[in-house]
Every structure is written in C-alpha cells, then in structure tokens.
Write an enzyme that holds these catalytic residues in place. Structure first.
Site, PDB file in Angstrom:
ATOM      1  N   HIS A 167     147.806  40.472  18.291  1.00  0.00           N
ATOM      2  CA  HIS A 167     147.754  41.398  17.147  1.00  0.00           C
ATOM      3  C   HIS A 167     146.440  42.172  17.123  1.00  0.00           C
ATOM      4  O   HIS A 167     145.550  41.982  17.963  1.00  0.00           O
ATOM      5  CB  HIS A 167     147.973  40.643  15.835  1.00  0.00           C
ATOM      6  N   CYS A 175     145.808  32.864  17.461  1.00  0.00           N
ATOM      7  CA  CYS A 175     146.376  34.068  18.062  1.00  0.00           C
ATOM      8  C   CYS A 175     145.370  34.745  18.983  1.00  0.00           C
ATOM      9  O   CYS A 175     144.248  34.280  19.159  1.00  0.00           O
ATOM     10  CB  CYS A 175     146.808  35.029  16.959  1.00  0.00           C
TER      11      CYS A 175
END
Length: 278
Positions: A167, A175
């Site tokens: 992201h 992440c």
C-alpha cells in the site's frame, strides 16, 4: 608491556566480534542493524517530502516503458526482498518477463522470517497470487492490494493473519508501505495487466536476495530450511524468467519450472498456492 597488553585486548575483542558475526545471533544482529538503518533513512526522506533513494523517475513513466519496448496491459510479476527493502516489478515481453523497475520499500515491519500469527506485526515470506478481488482503490493507505496471506502453505503450517497489503504511505504493522507516488505507478501496471486479461499476478516475498552466499551466511538460522525451499522458487524464475508453478505437498513448497510457449505444467497433486497464468 602496557602497549602489548592493549594490543592483545584489541585482538581478543576483534576476534570475539568476528566469531559473534559467524553465529546465528551475530548474523541476526547484523541484519537487524542493516534493516534499522534503511528504515531510518527511508522514513527520513519520506518525512522531508523527498523521493526515497533508488526511486525511479516516476514523471518519466511512459518514456521508461517505451525505452524497454513495454506497454501497459502486459502481464506482470512482482518480487519483494525484505533485507534490501526493495520491490521489483517485471513485465512480460516476447514470452518472458523482463525487469521494468525496482522500487524502495518505505517501511515493512518485523524481522527476517515468516509471519506466524495475527497481530505479530511481522511481514510474511512466501509465494502469493493477487486477483482483482484483492485490489482496494479506496484504501486508508491511498491504494492497496492484499497478498492473500495466509496461502495454502501458511494454513498448512497453522499460520494466521489477515489484510497483509502492499500500500501507499510509510507505516506498517505487517504490510509493505511504498509511498503514495510509488504505489500509484505500481497500481497502474497491475490493474492494466488484470484488466487486459491476466487472471492473477504472482508475488514472491523473500527475506533477502536468495544467493548461495546469503543463505550460507545464515545457515545456522532456524529458518534456513524454509529459506532453502523459497530459494527453489527464486532459482526457477532466475533460470526461466517465467513465474514457476508453486504447490504445497506435505507442508512444503514444491516448485515446477515453466516452459516458454508451453501450457502451464500441472501443479503437484496438492493444493496450488500460485500458478503461472495460462
């Protein structure tokens, strides 16, 4: 006499430091220091509003594609290297994949080694496949796509977790945060590929570049056997420049080489985790 004693102490200290770096604990210490420095550097650039070191010239996106004879809509393939904090995107041309760009990862969390459980703030390692269902254009982190963790291998190992993404931004609790500008370019490439008919794109996540030297330096690590299996997938792509077929048998990854121009080889008689697209 004092000078000789001091020299002896220095030799002993250096020998001890050298021995420590040959041990698993010493190697981990060195890796953590390298990771911490890269994180500090990248976050410093990000907070200053500057492109991260190693970022391609995003403003020349079309020119960069043209220079390599590539076009939006071509199938894509991604590799992530945690220690180096890099994400590669490869694009298909003339039946094989060629490297289009290498992007710095602004931040990933945890240490080298796989993700084990929900909430451990650890970024995963392994082989994943991303379909349109994993895309989120309205992510709280600008744009994102899920890696699909846990895959069949992760579940076979009892590993848990959810919403492990690539992201924008520069924050992470498991992440891979790429900054908004970089994730915009990646987004353009992967969505164009999926919209043009690629059913899924494969993402290989490695602890480091899987050279024999890097593995040998970490042969005492508890994850060395797992990493040796990951290397088989790395080596397959290095040989063929085609995403390999990945299956899971008896709780281990099984790798099958792809052949240019030929149908995808069948997965082993186990649950496939990521297959080369037809």
């Amino acid at each position: 006499m004092l000078r000789q004693a001091l020299g002896l102490l220095i030799i002993v200290a250096l020998s001890g430091a050298g021995y420590l770096l040959l041990t698993s604990d010493g190697r981990q210490l060195l890796d953590r220091a390298s990771i911490a420095y890269t994180r500090w550097q990248n976050q410093s650039y990000y907070q200053s509003g500057l492109p991260l070191p190693g970022t391609p010239d995003l403003a020349r996106f079309d020119d960069r594609l043209k220079a390599q004879g590539l076009a939006l809509g071509a199938p894509v393939f991604l590799r992530i290297f945690k220690l180096e904090s890099q994400l590669e995107i490869w694009m298909e041309k003339d039946g094989r994949y060629r490297l289009f760009a290498t992007y710095p990862i602004c931040l990933w969390s945890g240490r080298l080694g796989p993700k084990l459980a929900e909430g451990d703030r650890q970024a995963p390692e392994g082989f994943y496949a991303v379909t349109k269902d994993e895309l989120n254009p309205n992510s709280r982190w600008h744009r994102s796509f899920s890696l699909g963790f846990p895959n069949e291998f992760d579940r076979a190992q009892g590993r848990t977790g959810s919403f492990i993404m690539v992201h924008g931004g520069c924050q992470s609790i498991g992440c891979f945060a790429m900054t908004n500008d970089v994730v915009d370019e990646i987004w353009s490439l992967v969505t164009s590929a999926l919209d043009s008919g690629q059913p899924a794109f494969n993402v290989q996540v490695f602890p480091f570049r899987m050279t024999e030297r890097n593995l040998a330096a970490r042969k005492a690590d508890k994850w060395s056997g797992f990493w040796a299996d990951l290397k088989k997938g790395y080596d397959s792509f290095e040989r063929t420049h085609l995403p390999p077929v990945i299956s899971v048998c008896d709780g281990r990854y099984v790798i099958g080489d792809a052949v240019p121009g030929a149908p995808s080889p069948p997965a082993a008689e186990c649950a496939a985790t990521a297959s080369r697209e037809p």
